[in-house]
Every structure is written in C-alpha cells, then in structure tokens.
Design a protein around this motif. Sequence first.
Motif, PDB file in Angstrom:
ATOM      1  N   UNK A   1      26.848   4.710   7.835  1.00 21.33           N
ATOM      2  CA  UNK A   1      28.425   5.001   6.997  1.00 21.33           C
ATOM      3  C   UNK A   1      28.048   3.852   6.012  1.00 21.33           C
ATOM      4  N   UNK A   2      26.909   3.114   5.889  1.00 19.60           N
ATOM      5  CA  UNK A   2      26.849   2.054   4.494  1.00 19.60           C
ATOM      6  C   UNK A   2      26.429   3.127   3.483  1.00 19.60           C
ATOM      7  N   UNK A   3      25.139   3.834   3.797  1.00 23.94           N
ATOM      8  CA  UNK A   3      24.245   4.480   2.608  1.00 23.94           C
ATOM      9  C   UNK A   3      25.065   5.292   2.180  1.00 23.94           C
ATOM     10  N   UNK A   4      26.402   6.277   3.408  1.00 22.82           N
ATOM     11  CA  UNK A   4      26.979   7.495   2.186  1.00 22.82           C
ATOM     12  C   UNK A   4      27.764   6.370   1.871  1.00 22.82           C
ATOM     13  N   UNK A   5      28.073   5.665   1.868  1.00 17.91           N
ATOM     14  CA  UNK A   5      29.641   5.464   1.186  1.00 17.91           C
ATOM     15  C   UNK A   5      28.936   4.859  -0.007  1.00 17.91           C
ATOM     16  N   UNK A   6      27.798   4.302   0.432  1.00 16.99           N
ATOM     17  CA  UNK A   6      26.953   4.011  -1.414  1.00 16.99           C
ATOM     18  C   UNK A   6      27.001   4.879  -2.277  1.00 16.99           C
ATOM     19  N   UNK A   7      26.730   6.571  -1.791  1.00 16.60           N
ATOM     20  CA  UNK A   7      26.414   8.143  -2.702  1.00 16.60           C
ATOM     21  C   UNK A   7      27.325   8.158  -2.894  1.00 16.60           C
TER      22      UNK A   7
END
Length: 316
Positions: free
Chosen positions: A290-296
Amino acid sequence: MSGEGIGFGKAIVFNEHFVVYKIPAIVSAIGKYTLAKVEPVNTSGWKLNDNRKATPRYKDDKIDQQKDSINRIMKKMNIDLSKGGIEITLEGNLYCASGIGASAASCVAIARALSQHFQLTFTDDEINDIAYEGEKGYHGTPSGIDNTASTFGGLIWFEKGENNIMDKIELQNPVEVVMGNTGKVADTTKAVAGVRERKEKNPEKYGPIFDRAENIAYLAKNAFQSEDYREIGKLMNENHKLLQQIEVSSRELDFLVKLARDHGALGAKLTGGGLGGNILALTPGRDLQENVATAIEKEGFQTLKTVIGVRRSEEE
Ligand code: MEV
C-alpha cells in the motif's frame, strides 16, 4: 456455437531481453486477465470489438500489429472464414499497457475462444504454440516467455531453446508486488532490435553483462526456493542495473524504480520490453504494498497491486 477463453497478464521478474539470447528468466502470471469471446456473424472474415481498458494510445499504436497477430492465429489454427465469419470481443480486467503482457494475454484468450467456438479442443501446449505465432505479429522474434506465462499461469523458470524449458517455481505463499505504469507506450520490437544492434557492435561490453544476468537467474531461483525476499529484492535491483546498461530503461522507469525503493520496496526494476511501460516492485505484506503504491500514485502514475507465485487454479 460461441466460444470464450482467457489469457493472464504477466510480469517478468528477472531477465527480460537476456531471455531472447537463451539466458534463463523468471516470469509470473498476474491475477488479471483478458477475456475473448467469439460469436458467429453473417459476413465473411473476422471483425473485432476491443473493449479492453488501455493506456492512451496503446490500442491505436498497436492496431496494425494486432491485425497481423490475429491473421497469424487464424492461419496457424487452419480456420477458414470465407463461408461464415466471426466477431471477436476482447474484455477482462487486465488494463493494457506496455510491459504487462497485454499482447500475449490477448493471443492466448483469442486462441482459447476460437478453439472452443470451432470445437477444436486444443491442449494448453497447443494454445501456447498458437499464441506464440500470434505474438510474432507484435514482437517479430519473441522468446515465448510472455505467451507461456499467459497460458499456464504461476511463477515460471523459462529458458528459450530448441524446445523451451518451462519449470514451475512453487511458493508456499504468494508475495505482494506493485506494478507502476509510466503511461508511455513502447514498441518491444524496437527495444529488442536496439539491444541486438548494440550487442553486435560492442561484444566486450555486453558479454560480461549477459554472464552476470545468467548468474542472477540461478541465484534468484535459489532465493525463491527459500523465499528469501531480501535477496530477491537485491537481485532485482542488480537486474535493473544490467537493463540500464543495455539501454532499455528510461527516465520515467528509473524515477519509478527509485521512488519504490525509497518507500521501502525490497527491490524494483523495469519489467517487460522497457523504454516505457511498467516497473515491478517487490513489496511483501499488504502495508508495504500500500505504501509503495500510494507513493507512486501521488506522483500521478497508475499502479497495479497484485501478487506473484499464485497457482493457476487460484488465479482463475
Ligand atoms: C517482452 O515482454 C520481453 C522481451 O524479453 C522480449 C521477449 O522475450 O520476447 C523484451
């Protein structure tokens, strides 16, 4: 009669491009698929309704390749449409973009739908061969890795050869990944041709890069077998470096790779033909994913959250 069939999207985890030169590669189907439907019509020949969702320009850019691909599939299957035609409809939940196996998924789905419609009862191996023929319309000289993942699903060790080697890698638990879409449509044929030209011109530079890619494949296979995700992440990072060295990365791909790593991805690399298309980031656990997807997404790019290493029956 009417027919239906699906083909999975895919993510190459290790060694796109190198695989064309018989270096082993690792690929996974992803939990998204293209669905093809075939219906009889009164006119002769085939017509297409392409209802797949896609990156802007993807479908327009590929229209001639798609026509060539479908004609190749018809020829390979010995289908004669002079007396009665068909309508092919493409849909499904795979969002078309470069690097995600959209062309292979459509070839496999169409081959399966035609097989059902004409009661040809082709096996998966035969469907895979037909889809490979269809892939030539898009790629020129494909390695066969994409259609193999798209046909059989799961996590696969793939080696191109006289007879391709395909071994399933079984994981106890599927692992979360994020794909990030640059939004740039890329031409795989051009990317592959560029590597060939540079490799021929500069064998001293390319030889050691290809040797290291081969080592990485074996190290990655061991790491998958012990489910050592830190090691897999490190190897993905190194694989991306090799792909940069053979000049198939791009500014946007490098940006997304760095962003994913900065937000905790254990590893990230371009996936597929490169020069645009998608990255793949290894993000075990829902929170990290979730963290990585949100950052992208915050940077304005589309993501796909999925898992790799799912057995086929679970994917369907
Ligand atoms: C494209 O998804 C993968 C490439 O290695 C080409 C191929 O294997 O046919 C770039």
